[in-house]
Design a protein around this motif. Structure first.
Motif, PDB file in Angstrom:
ATOM      1  N   CYS A  48       0.742  -1.128   0.069  1.00 51.46           N
ATOM      2  CA  CYS A  48      -0.024   0.088  -0.077  1.00 51.46           C
ATOM      3  C   CYS A  48       0.939   1.225  -0.061  1.00 51.46           C
ATOM      4  CB  CYS A  48      -0.958   0.086   1.400  1.00 51.46           C
ATOM      5  SG  CYS A  48      -2.084   1.369   1.277  1.00 51.46           S
ATOM      6  N   MET A  50       1.217   5.544   0.340  1.00 50.18           N
ATOM      7  CA  MET A  50       0.618   6.507   1.137  1.00 50.18           C
ATOM      8  C   MET A  50       1.448   7.564   1.220  1.00 50.18           C
ATOM      9  SD  MET A  50       0.550   4.373   4.893  1.00 50.18           S
ATOM     10  CE  MET A  50       0.475   3.058   3.897  1.00 50.18           C
ATOM     11  N   ASP A  56       0.517  10.074   6.449  1.00 49.08           N
ATOM     12  CA  ASP A  56      -0.591   9.377   6.719  1.00 49.08           C
ATOM     13  C   ASP A  56      -0.355   8.579   8.227  1.00 49.08           C
ATOM     14  OD1 ASP A  56      -2.417   6.956   6.707  1.00 49.08           O
ATOM     15  OD2 ASP A  56      -2.980   8.113   4.677  1.00 49.08           O
ATOM     16  N   TRP A 100      -1.276   5.679   8.867  1.00 49.40           N
ATOM     17  CA  TRP A 100      -0.809   4.365   8.389  1.00 49.40           C
ATOM     18  C   TRP A 100       0.582   4.341   8.420  1.00 49.40           C
ATOM     19  CZ3 TRP A 100      -5.157   2.282   4.432  1.00 49.40           C
ATOM     20  CH2 TRP A 100      -6.181   1.997   5.088  1.00 49.40           C
ATOM     21  N   GLU A 128      -9.244  -3.078   5.679  1.00 50.77           N
ATOM     22  CA  GLU A 128      -8.806  -1.670   5.973  1.00 50.77           C
ATOM     23  C   GLU A 128      -8.883  -0.744   4.895  1.00 50.77           C
ATOM     24  OE1 GLU A 128      -5.894  -1.675   9.833  1.00 50.77           O
ATOM     25  OE2 GLU A 128      -5.305  -3.028   8.334  1.00 50.77           O
ATOM     26  N   ILE A 129      -8.276  -1.079   3.794  1.00 52.09           N
ATOM     27  CA  ILE A 129      -7.871  -0.254   2.853  1.00 52.09           C
ATOM     28  C   ILE A 129      -9.387  -0.028   2.109  1.00 52.09           C
ATOM     29  CG2 ILE A 129      -6.787  -0.162   0.402  1.00 52.09           C
ATOM     30  CD1 ILE A 129      -4.672  -1.783   1.727  1.00 52.09           C
ATOM     31  N   ARG A 175     -10.743   3.299   2.431  1.00 52.88           N
ATOM     32  CA  ARG A 175     -10.047   4.574   1.949  1.00 52.88           C
ATOM     33  C   ARG A 175     -10.402   4.882   0.302  1.00 52.88           C
ATOM     34  NH1 ARG A 175      -5.513   6.103   5.061  1.00 52.88           N
ATOM     35  NH2 ARG A 175      -5.585   7.881   3.419  1.00 52.88           N
ATOM     36  N   HIS A 176     -10.178   5.974   0.003  1.00 52.19           N
ATOM     37  CA  HIS A 176     -10.279   6.384  -1.308  1.00 52.19           C
ATOM     38  C   HIS A 176      -9.111   5.745  -1.954  1.00 52.19           C
ATOM     39  CE1 HIS A 176      -9.943   9.084  -4.866  1.00 52.19           C
ATOM     40  NE2 HIS A 176     -11.310   8.773  -4.859  1.00 52.19           N
ATOM     41  N   PRO A 229     -13.744  -0.435  -2.078  1.00 52.75           N
ATOM     42  CA  PRO A 229     -13.477   0.873  -1.525  1.00 52.75           C
ATOM     43  C   PRO A 229     -13.989   1.736  -2.810  1.00 52.75           C
ATOM     44  CG  PRO A 229     -11.339  -0.196  -2.504  1.00 52.75           C
ATOM     45  CD  PRO A 229     -12.792  -1.056  -2.301  1.00 52.75           C
ATOM     46  N   ARG A 273      -5.085  12.393   0.094  1.00 57.85           N
ATOM     47  CA  ARG A 273      -6.414  12.309  -0.021  1.00 57.85           C
ATOM     48  C   ARG A 273      -6.721  10.823  -0.474  1.00 57.85           C
ATOM     49  NH1 ARG A 273      -6.179  17.022  -2.943  1.00 57.85           N
ATOM     50  NH2 ARG A 273      -6.216  15.846  -4.848  1.00 57.85           N
ATOM     51  N   SER A 274      -5.606  10.055  -1.173  1.00 57.37           N
ATOM     52  CA  SER A 274      -5.902   8.822  -1.606  1.00 57.37           C
ATOM     53  C   SER A 274      -4.756   8.018  -1.463  1.00 57.37           C
ATOM     54  CB  SER A 274      -5.898   8.725  -3.075  1.00 57.37           C
ATOM     55  OG  SER A 274      -6.817   9.864  -3.427  1.00 57.37           O
ATOM     56  N   VAL A 275      -4.860   6.614  -1.190  1.00 64.37           N
ATOM     57  CA  VAL A 275      -3.633   5.507  -1.278  1.00 64.37           C
ATOM     58  C   VAL A 275      -3.845   4.758  -2.605  1.00 64.37           C
ATOM     59  CG1 VAL A 275      -3.983   5.474   1.187  1.00 64.37           C
ATOM     60  CG2 VAL A 275      -5.255   3.918   0.008  1.00 64.37           C
TER      61      VAL A 275
END
Length: 287
Positions: free
Chosen positions: A166, A168, A172, A174, A184-185, A188-189, A210, A229-231
């Motif tokens: 992932c 990010m 973040d 995370w 979990e992901i 998110r966006h 997601p 804003r995103s991952v």
């Protein structure tokens, strides 16, 4: 004479006249007589139905039409020269295409080992943002592919597998974690590359997917993730090849590994294809 009666020698004469500045020097450059240069230019002007050069006792300059024809002639002649070069030297060079991460952490070692083992075949890496890494476009001899592709025209072999990570922003929350889970992901966006990326909605159950937004290139992918804003989810090869300020990677521990394939044209494989597959398989296996 008609336009389809044009020959390469006509175009070469036009280019030589302009580049050397005279019919005499063009003849010397091409290794023909001055009369042959004049005949070839006349044939070209007759075929096109336009005057291409202004000629005086002191110089030669192109007409307006001549400027346009000269530019196209240079392109045509360059393409022909490239075609001849490919036909003559094609087997002394291996172009390995890829969409973004080559062969990840093995890239440098692959290049060094290849140079030692096969000094007669020069290796070139070619990055092309296409599902086949430039293979379908004719830009490489074989390619490294991690995403799904249309396999009807190609043969392929899996040389290894890579974990999913992932990506990010460095600030973040995370980023303090050691690893993440897909569930979990899902909250998110998620940003992904629809053309060459490996992330699809099928990684999650239909009811817990997601919000996903696509981009067209890995540079756009990084830019969006850096905003926080995103991952994104990406193969291990990206982690090795794309260290970016403001971006961190954490493994996704319950995601399936991504197969890394070498792909080649079914009916016209490069002679070094199987050597490349063997070496990459060895590197991914860690021997």
């Amino acid at each position: 004479m008609r336009p389809n009666d044009l020959e390469l020698r006509h175009l070469r004469c036009l280019v030589a006249i302009i580049d050397t500045g005279s019919f005499t020097d063009a003849a010397l450059d091409l290794g023909v007589s001055q009369a042959a240069v004049s005949r070839n230019l006349g044939a070209l002007e007759s075929a096109l139905g336009v005057r291409l050069l202004h000629r005086t006792s002191r110089n030669v300059t192109p007409t307006t039409a001549g400027v346009q024809v000269l530019a196209r002639a240079r392109v045509v002649l360059a393409e022909v020269d490239n075609l001849v070069r490919e036909a003559v030297d094609g087997h002394t060079r291996l172009r390995l295409g890829h969409a973004w991460s080559a062969v990840g952490r093995h890239t440098g070692e692959f290049q060094r080992r290849w140079a030692d083992l096969y000094p007669g075949t020069e290796l070139h890496l070619v990055r092309t943002n296409s599902p086949t890494g430039g293979l379908a476009e004719g830009l490489c001899d074989l390619s490294v592919v991690r995403a799904a592709f249309d396999g009807r025209r190609f043969e392929s072999a899996v040389v290894g597998r890579e974990r999913r990570y992932c990506a990010m922003a460095a600030d973040d929350p995370w980023a303090r974690r050691r690893s993440l889970r897909l569930s979990e992901i899902a909250g998110r966006h998620l940003i992904f590359d629809r053309r060459t990326g490996t992330t699809t909605a099928d990684l999650w159950p239909e009811e817990t997917r997601p919000v996903m937004e696509h981009v067209n290139d890995i540079e756009d992918w990084f830019a969006e993730i850096a905003t926080g804003r995103s991952v994104g989810i990406t193969p291990e090869g990206t982690v090795a090849q794309h260290r970016r300020p403001g971006i961190v990677y954490r493994p996704v521990r319950d995601a399936s590994a991504i197969p890394v394939r070498v792909v080649w044209r079914r009916h016209d494989p490069h002679p070094a294809t199987h050597a490349a597959v063997a070496l990459l398989t060895e590197l991914y296996r860690g021997r």
